[in-house]
Scaffold this active site. Sequence first.
Site, PDB file in Angstrom:
ATOM      1  N   HIS A   1      57.783  51.221  48.955  1.00  0.00           N
ATOM      2  CA  HIS A   1      57.104  52.487  48.620  1.00  0.00           C
ATOM      3  C   HIS A   1      56.055  52.266  47.531  1.00  0.00           C
ATOM      4  O   HIS A   1      55.820  53.133  46.696  1.00  0.00           O
ATOM      5  CB  HIS A   1      58.134  53.539  48.219  1.00  0.00           C
ATOM      6  CG  HIS A   1      59.130  53.823  49.313  1.00  0.00           C
ATOM      7  ND1 HIS A   1      58.995  54.866  50.196  1.00  0.00           N
ATOM      8  CD2 HIS A   1      60.238  53.146  49.704  1.00  0.00           C
ATOM      9  CE1 HIS A   1      59.994  54.842  51.065  1.00  0.00           C
ATOM     10  NE2 HIS A   1      60.763  53.796  50.788  1.00  0.00           N
TER      11      HIS A   1
ATOM     12  N   HIS B   1      61.374  65.847  51.259  1.00  0.00           N
ATOM     13  CA  HIS B   1      61.577  64.701  52.147  1.00  0.00           C
ATOM     14  C   HIS B   1      62.480  65.077  53.325  1.00  0.00           C
ATOM     15  O   HIS B   1      62.198  64.746  54.477  1.00  0.00           O
ATOM     16  CB  HIS B   1      62.231  63.535  51.391  1.00  0.00           C
ATOM     17  CG  HIS B   1      61.273  62.663  50.637  1.00  0.00           C
ATOM     18  ND1 HIS B   1      61.090  62.756  49.282  1.00  0.00           N
ATOM     19  CD2 HIS B   1      60.459  61.652  51.052  1.00  0.00           C
ATOM     20  CE1 HIS B   1      60.209  61.848  48.894  1.00  0.00           C
ATOM     21  NE2 HIS B   1      59.812  61.159  49.943  1.00  0.00           N
TER      22      HIS B   1
ATOM     23  N   HIS C   1      64.146  56.702  55.416  1.00  0.00           N
ATOM     24  CA  HIS C   1      64.114  56.883  53.961  1.00  0.00           C
ATOM     25  C   HIS C   1      65.211  57.854  53.511  1.00  0.00           C
ATOM     26  O   HIS C   1      65.800  57.682  52.451  1.00  0.00           O
ATOM     27  CB  HIS C   1      62.729  57.397  53.568  1.00  0.00           C
ATOM     28  CG  HIS C   1      62.432  57.386  52.102  1.00  0.00           C
ATOM     29  ND1 HIS C   1      63.030  56.528  51.202  1.00  0.00           N
ATOM     30  CD2 HIS C   1      61.557  58.147  51.363  1.00  0.00           C
ATOM     31  CE1 HIS C   1      62.544  56.754  49.989  1.00  0.00           C
ATOM     32  NE2 HIS C   1      61.662  57.732  50.053  1.00  0.00           N
TER      33      HIS C   1
ATOM     34  N   HIS D   1      51.460  54.274  51.124  1.00  0.00           N
ATOM     35  CA  HIS D   1      52.497  53.850  52.064  1.00  0.00           C
ATOM     36  C   HIS D   1      52.965  55.020  52.922  1.00  0.00           C
ATOM     37  O   HIS D   1      52.679  56.180  52.627  1.00  0.00           O
ATOM     38  CB  HIS D   1      53.690  53.235  51.321  1.00  0.00           C
ATOM     39  CG  HIS D   1      54.460  54.249  50.513  1.00  0.00           C
ATOM     40  ND1 HIS D   1      54.054  54.690  49.274  1.00  0.00           N
ATOM     41  CD2 HIS D   1      55.606  54.923  50.790  1.00  0.00           C
ATOM     42  CE1 HIS D   1      54.910  55.575  48.821  1.00  0.00           C
ATOM     43  NE2 HIS D   1      55.870  55.753  49.722  1.00  0.00           N
TER      44      HIS D   1
ATOM     45  N   ASP E   1      56.377  56.827  54.682  1.00  0.00           N
ATOM     46  CA  ASP E   1      57.840  56.927  54.717  1.00  0.00           C
ATOM     47  C   ASP E   1      58.290  57.038  56.169  1.00  0.00           C
ATOM     48  O   ASP E   1      57.714  57.812  56.940  1.00  0.00           O
ATOM     49  CB  ASP E   1      58.316  58.193  53.986  1.00  0.00           C
ATOM     50  CG  ASP E   1      58.224  58.089  52.476  1.00  0.00           C
ATOM     51  OD1 ASP E   1      57.916  57.009  51.954  1.00  0.00           O
ATOM     52  OD2 ASP E   1      58.471  59.128  51.822  1.00  0.00           O
TER      53      ASP E   1
ATOM     54  N   GLU F   1      52.266  58.747  51.486  1.00  0.00           N
ATOM     55  CA  GLU F   1      52.233  58.951  50.040  1.00  0.00           C
ATOM     56  C   GLU F   1      51.287  57.935  49.412  1.00  0.00           C
ATOM     57  O   GLU F   1      51.029  56.875  49.972  1.00  0.00           O
ATOM     58  CB  GLU F   1      53.647  58.792  49.466  1.00  0.00           C
ATOM     59  CG  GLU F   1      54.602  59.855  49.988  1.00  0.00           C
ATOM     60  CD  GLU F   1      56.068  59.606  49.649  1.00  0.00           C
ATOM     61  OE1 GLU F   1      56.803  60.593  49.499  1.00  0.00           O
ATOM     62  OE2 GLU F   1      56.467  58.421  49.553  1.00  0.00           O
TER      63      GLU F   1
HETATM   64 ZN   LIG Z   1      57.803  56.751  49.980  1.00  0.00          ZN
END
Ligand SMILES: [Zn+2]
Length: 208
Positions: free
Chosen positions: A47, A160, A57, A51, A53, A172
């Site tokens: 991360h 998330h 995650h 990047h 996710d 992100e």
């Molecule tokens: Zn992340």
Amino acid sequence: MKLIDVSVPLDTSLAFYPNNLPFSLEAVKRLNRGDSSNVSSLHMSAHTGTHVDSPRHFFDEGSGTEALPLEMLIGRARVIELRTRTGITAADLASIDLSEDVRLLIKTQNSRLWSDPEFHKDYIGITESGAKHLVGHGIKVVGVDYLSVEVFKTPGAPAHRTLLGAGTIVIEGLNLRDVDPGIYEMLCLPLKVVGSDGAPARVVLRRS
Ligand SMILES: [Zn+2]
């Protein structure tokens, strides 16, 4: 054709999320030491910097970064700018017409933080109501301009869980400082790291 690189440079001055491994480039072989070539090792969190996710995650049964659908990560994207100083709520998003969008990149004051190697806990994340609003309006890819989509240390990580749980991809660590709000073509290519909860990506916007 004008390309805008919205990825942050990977170097040792890059801010990193608390307790994640900071980026470093380790010299394994160096010509100036008499080696036959220059070879480095990269050390970083999954991360680090810009990047993506993957569902894994926050969900053990979720897919890893190798299964992220590239057709979702390439295509028309809307960049919006929000002036809020706190977590992004459904109310902050209510006036924005998302009816033709599946990819949304949110520019905030966060993009100014990249020049500082220190991590800023008061970055602007998305609240649970904001995440539910995005999912409810059919957003399949959401990008934010700091190291987490979550308001810092929100118990239960509702942003998330709401986004990844609905199959929405989270990007992100974008730097949107030099991007005006509007419609672009986005090209986001995360590394194909098998089983990973996240992967560094190069993200580029092109005016469409
Ligand atoms: Zn992340």
